[in-house]
Scaffold this motif. Structure first.
Motif, short mmCIF file in Angstrom:
data_model
loop_
_atom_site.label_atom_id
_atom_site.label_comp_id
_atom_site.label_asym_id
_atom_site.label_seq_id
_atom_site.Cartn_x
_atom_site.Cartn_y
_atom_site.Cartn_z
N LEU A 138 -6.70 12.77 -1.95
CA LEU A 138 -6.84 11.44 -1.33
C LEU A 138 -5.50 10.70 -1.11
CD1 LEU A 138 -9.33 10.03 -0.26
CD2 LEU A 138 -9.49 8.78 -2.40
N PRO A 139 -4.64 10.59 -2.15
CA PRO A 139 -3.39 9.84 -1.91
C PRO A 139 -2.54 10.47 -0.81
CG PRO A 139 -3.72 10.24 -4.24
CD PRO A 139 -4.74 11.06 -3.52
N ILE A 166 -3.61 12.03 1.80
CA ILE A 166 -4.17 11.73 3.12
C ILE A 166 -3.53 10.47 3.66
CG2 ILE A 166 -6.26 10.90 4.28
CD1 ILE A 166 -7.81 12.90 2.56
N TYR A 167 -3.33 9.51 2.76
CA TYR A 167 -2.76 8.24 3.21
C TYR A 167 -1.24 8.32 3.34
CZ TYR A 167 -7.37 6.40 2.57
OH TYR A 167 -8.73 6.19 2.69
N SER A 168 -0.61 9.42 2.87
CA SER A 168 0.82 9.55 3.14
C SER A 168 1.07 10.60 4.21
CB SER A 168 1.59 9.86 1.86
OG SER A 168 0.96 10.88 1.13
N GLY A 169 0.00 11.06 4.84
CA GLY A 169 0.16 11.91 6.02
C GLY A 169 0.67 13.31 5.73
N LEU A 188 -16.95 13.24 -2.87
CA LEU A 188 -15.92 14.24 -2.61
C LEU A 188 -15.84 15.22 -3.78
CD1 LEU A 188 -13.02 11.97 -1.27
CD2 LEU A 188 -14.95 12.96 -0.03
N ARG A 230 -1.30 19.71 1.30
CA ARG A 230 -2.19 18.89 0.48
C ARG A 230 -2.92 19.73 -0.53
NH1 ARG A 230 -4.46 15.69 5.03
NH2 ARG A 230 -6.32 16.95 4.87
N ARG A 278 2.33 1.70 -3.49
CA ARG A 278 1.30 2.24 -4.39
C ARG A 278 1.11 3.73 -4.14
NH1 ARG A 278 -1.73 -2.47 -3.13
NH2 ARG A 278 -3.06 -1.37 -1.67
N ASN A 279 1.15 4.05 -2.86
CA ASN A 279 0.90 5.44 -2.47
C ASN A 279 2.01 6.36 -2.95
OD1 ASN A 279 1.18 7.57 0.09
ND2 ASN A 279 -0.87 7.21 -0.68
N GLN A 300 -10.83 17.32 -3.20
CA GLN A 300 -10.70 16.28 -2.16
C GLN A 300 -10.27 14.95 -2.76
OE1 GLN A 300 -14.65 16.87 -0.68
NE2 GLN A 300 -13.93 17.67 1.28
N ALA A 350 0.83 -1.20 0.00
CA ALA A 350 0.00 0.00 0.00
C ALA A 350 0.87 1.25 0.00
CB ALA A 350 -0.93 -0.01 1.21
N ALA A 351 1.95 1.21 0.78
CA ALA A 351 2.84 2.37 0.85
C ALA A 351 3.52 2.60 -0.49
CB ALA A 351 3.87 2.17 1.95
#
Lengths: 246, 481
Positions: free
Chosen positions: A108-109, A111-114, A100, A120, A83-84, A104, A80-81
Motif C-alpha cells: 500500500l505505501p 502504491i502512493y509513492s508510485g 486486501l 513493489r 508520511r509516505n 497487498q 502526505a508525501a
C-alpha cells in the motif's frame, strides 16, 4: 544534528470558551537510530505528540524539523508525501485493510509513492521476510492471529525504508506472550539501526527502550516516576537510564 | 519540487491500481452494486431505446415524404373566396386548364405541371367491386410528378388523352381487391388488358404500378415469404390466407398510392364531368354546380406543380400567384399546399418526441446517479477507518478523492455498458409492445451519447462523496470504530 528536532511545540484545542492545551511547550530531540518510548497515562498528550511527530497533525505553535526539513506550513499533500517516505506507523488495532491480502497491504505505501508493480512485490516480500511473515503473504488479515497481523503491519511500516517508525500501543491488543515477541522484534529492528518510537501507557513496555519521554498534562515530566515506570527493575538495558530530559 | 514531480509520477503508475481497487470494492458488494447499476442500466437503455424509436419514426416519415413527391412538389387547391371578395363569387373561375397553359408560359420557376381531376368512384371487375381511394384524371406527366413507377404494361400517353380513350392504370391494391393478392392466390396476377368498370363505364387496364411499401413492410413481406418454405410447405396456403386477411394496411401514404387509379384527364372530363370533386383537402369550398367555371373552361380538382429547387420555393410561389391572380381576375379562390409544412411538422414532431423522451430518460439517468451517490456515501462511511489507514501510509487528499471518484465511475461505466447491451432487448420489447410501422433504429450516436451521459452522471455522483472522503481528518478517521 538530530533526526527530529521539536522546539516549543504546543497544540491547543478550543472547546467553546475553554482552551485545552494538549501539548504545552514541548522541546526535545530524537537522534537517528534511537529506540525511545513516549509514556504517559491516557489523556496526557502522548498521542497528540505522536501525531505531530508523525506529520498526521500540525502544531498550533512551535517548530519541528524532521530529517533536516522544517515541517511548518507544509501543505496536506507535502505532509502526505513525508508520511509516505519518511515515517512508518504501527497501530494498536493493526489497521490492515481487511479486503486486501497481506502482500497487498504491505504494498500500500508504495502504491502512493508510485513504485512499479514488480519492485513493489519484491520489496514487500523482503519486508515480510524480515518480520517472518513471508509464508502468509497471500492470506487475508482475518485469517491471521493478532500477532501475525501486527507483524504484517510492521512490515508495511518498514517497506518504504522510513527514517522513523512510530508504534502506538503495538502490544495493546495482544496477549502478553505475543506482545513480548513483538517487542523483541522491535528490539531487533533497533539493533539493525532503525529509529523506533514506542508510544504506550504501560511502564513495563517502556522499560525495553533505553530512553523514555514521559508526558504528563501536555508537558514532558521533569522527573520520571520510578515506581510508576518500574525503572528500579528495568534499568538493565543500559545507556542513559534516567529518561528525564534535562 | 521533488514532491510535485513525484506526485505526477504517482498518478500514472497508480491509476491501474486505483481502478483495480475500485472494481474489487464493487465486486465485494456484488448485489448492492448491481442494484445501484440498475438505475444507470435503465437510464442508458431507455435513452437508447427512445432514440431508436424516434429515429425509426423519422425514417418512416422521410420515406413517406419522398414517396409523395418530395419537397419540390406544390399543390394548388381551390379555396373559399376571402370574405371581402365574396360578392365576386359568381365571377370566380376556379382552377382550370387555362391556368395550366398560363403557368406553362409565364412561370419559368415551375418545371412541371400536372392537372388533376378527382372522382370518388366504384370499380368492378371479376365479379367483385372496390372503392379505390381516388380515381384521378391526369396527364401522363403525373407519373413522374407523383413518383409513380409502372411495373407492368405502360402509362397511357398523350394520344390516349387526346382521344379520351377508356384506358386506365391501376395500383396493386385495386388488383388485390378485385383479383386477389399474390399472398392469397399464391401467384401474382397481372390484369393488363382486362376490362374494369368504373362507375359502370368499361375501361381497359393498360398498366399497373409497382407495389409501394415502406422498407419495414418489404422486409416483413420477404421474411414471411421465406419462412413457410423452410418449415412446412403444406401449411403455406392456410397460413398465408390468415396473414393476408389480418394484414395491416401499412403506412397510409403507401396505401393511398397503391389504391389510386389513373385515367387520362380528357377521358375524365368527357365521361364523368358532373361528378368531379372540387373540394380541396381543406374542405368547405362550395362547388359552383357543374364543372364549368365562370369562363366555361374545364375545372380541375387541383393542380400539382414541381418547382426547380426548394431554395427558390418562395420566389416560385410568388410567380405562380402573380400568374393565377391575373387568370382568376384577382379573385383569390386558390391556395398553395406545400410539403414543406408537412416536412416541418415531421421535424417538429421528431424534435418534440426526442426532447420529451430524452428528458424522461435523462431523469431516470439522474435517479441512477442519485443511487450511485447514495451508495458511495454509505460506502465511505463504512470505510472511514480504511481512509484513515490509507492517509497514514501516505495517501494524499487527491489520492482518496480519485479513489472514490473512480469507484463511482466504475459503477457508472459498467452500468452504462450493461445498459447498452440491455437497450437492444428493450428496443425489441418496446417494438413488440407498441406495434409501429417503423422499425426502431439503434444509432451509434445515441449509444455514444447515452454512454457519455452515464459517465458524466458517474463523475457528478462521485464528486460529493469523494470530496467528503478526501477531507476526512486522518487522526479521527483512524480512531473511528
Amino acid at each position: 544534528m538530530a533526526l527530529v528536532e521539536l522546539r516549543n511545540v504546543s497544540k491547543i484545542y478550543r472547546l467553546g470558551e475553554e482552551e485545552i492545551r494538549a501539548l504545552d511547550d514541548v522541546t526535545t530531540d530524537i537522534a537517528e537510530g534511537e529506540f525511545i518510548s513516549i509514556i504517559g497515562p491516557s489523556g496526557s498528550g502522548k498521542s497528540t505528540l505522536m501525531h505531530i511527530l508523525g506529520c498526521l497533525d500540525s502544531p498550533t505553535k512551535g517548530t519541528i524539523r524532521l530529517d533536516g526539513v522544517m515541517i511548518h506550513g507544509a501543505s496536506s499533500r507535502q505532509l502526505a508525501a513525508i508520511r509516505n517516505q519518511k515515517i512508518g506507523f504501527v497501530f494498536q488495532f493493526f489497521n490492515l485493510l481487511p479486503k486486501l491480502t497481506v502482500l497487498q497491504n504491505v504494498e500500500l505505501p508504495m502504491i502512493y509513492s508510485g513504485v512499479s508493480g514488480k519492485e513493489r512485490r519484491d520489496r514487500s516480500m523482503a519486508a515480510l521476510e524480515s518480520v517472518g511473515m513471508a509464508n502468509r503473504a497471500k492470506h487475508r488479515p482475518s485469517q491471521l492471529s493478532g500477532g501475525q497481523q501486527q507483524r504484517a503491519a510492521i512490515a508495511r511500516a518498514l517497506v518504504n525504508s522510513p527514517k522513523i517508525v512510530f508504534a502506538d500501543e503495538p502490544t495493546g491488543n495482544l496477549d502478553s506472550h505475543t506482545g513480548e515477541a513483538i517487542l523483541s522484534l522491535f528490539r531487533k529492528l533497533s539493533t539493525e539501526g532503525r529509529t523506533i518510537v514506542l508510544v504506550t501507557h504501560d511502564p513495563e513496555i517502556a522499560a525495553v527502550t533505553p530512553r523514555r519521554i514521559e508526558i504528563r498534562d501536555g508537558r514532558i515530566a521533569e522527573k520520571i516516576d520510578l515506581t510508576l515506570a518500574g525503572l528500579d527493575r528495568a534499568a538493565a538495558p543500559g545507556g542513559p537510564a534516567a529518561g528525564a530530559e534535562a | 519540487m521533488k514532491t510535485s514531480s513525484g506526485a505526477l509520477r504517482h498518478s500514472s503508475a497508480q491509476f491501474s491500481t486505483t481502478v483495480a481497487a475500485g472494481v474489487r470494492e464493487i465486486w465485494a458488494h456484488k448485489f448492492r452494486s448491481l442494484l445501484t447499476m440498475l438505475g444507470i442500466i435503465l437510464g442508458v437503455s431507455s435513452l437508447v431505446a427512445m432514440s431508436a424509436l424516434v429515429s425509426g419514426m423519422e425514417k418512416g416519415a422521410k420515406e413517406a415524404l419522398v414517396a409523395i413527391g418530395g419537397l419540390e412538389k406544390v399543390r394548388i387547391e381551390p379555396q373559399d373566396i376571402p370574405i371581402d371578395q365574396r360578392h365576386l363569387a359568381d365571377q370566380a373561375v376556379g382552377i382550370t386548364i387555362n391556368d395550366v397553359r398560363a403557368l406553362e408560359g409565364n412561370a419559368p420557376l415551375v418545371t412541371r405541371l400536372s392537372p388533376e381531376m378527382r372522382l370518388s368512384a366504384t370499380v368492378s371487375a371479376h365479379g367483385k367491386s372496390f372503392r379505390p381511394w381516388m380515381l384521378m384524371g391526369v396527364w401522363p406527366v403525373a407519373l413522374e410528378m407523383s413518383e409513380h413507377v409502372i411495373e407492368h404494361g405502360r402509362m397511357f400517353n398523350e394520344i390516349d388523352d387526346e382521344m379520351a380513350r377508356n384506358v386506365c392504370v391501376i395500383g396493386t391494391e385495386t388488383r388485390n381487391e378485385l383479383w386477389g393478392s399474390p399472398e392469397q392466390t399464391g401467384r401474382e396476377i397481372i390484369p393488363i388488358g382486362e376490362t374494369i368498370y368504373i362507375n359502370g363505364v368499361p375501361f381497359t387496364i393498360v398498366g399497373m404500378f409497382k407495389h409501394y411499401e415502406s422498407e419495414q413492410e418489404r422486409k416483413a413481406r420477404e421474411l414471411a415469404k421465406l419462412e413457410p418454405k423452410t418449415d412446412q410447405p403444406k401449411d403455406t396456403v392456410a397460413r398465408d390466407r390468415g396473414r393476408g386477411g389480418g394484414r395491416r394496411r401499412g403506412n397510409f401514404v403507401f396505401y393511398l398510392k397503391n389504391a389510386t387509379i389513373y385515367i387520362p384527364l380528357n377521358t375524365m372530363w368527357m365521361k364523368f364531368r358532373t361528378g368531379i370533386t372540387l373540394t380541396g383537402f381543406g374542405g368547405g369550398f362550395q362547388a359552383t354546380g357543374g364543372a364549368g367555371g365562370a369562363t366555361g373552361d374545364p375545372r380541375l380538382s387541383n393542380l400539382e406543380i414541381r418547382i426547380a429547387s426548394v431554395d427558390t420555393l418562395p420566389e416560385a410561389l410568388q410567380q405562380i400567384r402573380n400568374v393565377l391572380m391575373s387568370t382568376h381576375r384577382g379573385i383569390e379562390d386558390f391556395t398553395f399546399r406545400t410539403q414543406e409544412e408537412w416536412a416541418e411538422n415531421i421535424n417538429n414532431f421528431i424534435r418534440d418526441a426526442r426532447l420529451s423522451g430524452g428528458l424522461i430518460a435523462g431523469i431516470s439517468l439522474l435517479v441512477g446517479g442519485i443511487g450511485i451517490m447514495n451508495i458511495m456515501l454509505a460506502s465511505i462511511s463504512e470505510r472511514v477507518r480504511e481512509i484513515g489507514i490509507r492517509k497514514s501510509v501516505g495517501a494524499a487528499t487527491i489520492d482518496i478523492f480519485i479513489q472514490i471518484l473512480v469507484e463511482s465511475l466504475v459503477i457508472a461505466v459498467l452500468g452504462g455498458l450493461a445498459g447498452l447491451v440491455t437497450s437492444f432487448g428493450l428496443v425489441h420489447l418496446l417494438s413488440s409492445f407498441s406495434p409501429t410501422e417503423n422499425a426502431p433504429i439503434v444509432t451509434v450516436t445515441s449509444m455514444l451519447v447515452a454512454f457519455g451521459f452515464s459517465v458524466l452522471v458517474g463523475i457528478l455522483a462521485g464528486l460529493f462523496p469523494a470530496i467528503k472522503a478526501a477531507r476526512l481528518n486522518p487522526i479521527q478517521a483512524l480512531r473511528y470504530e
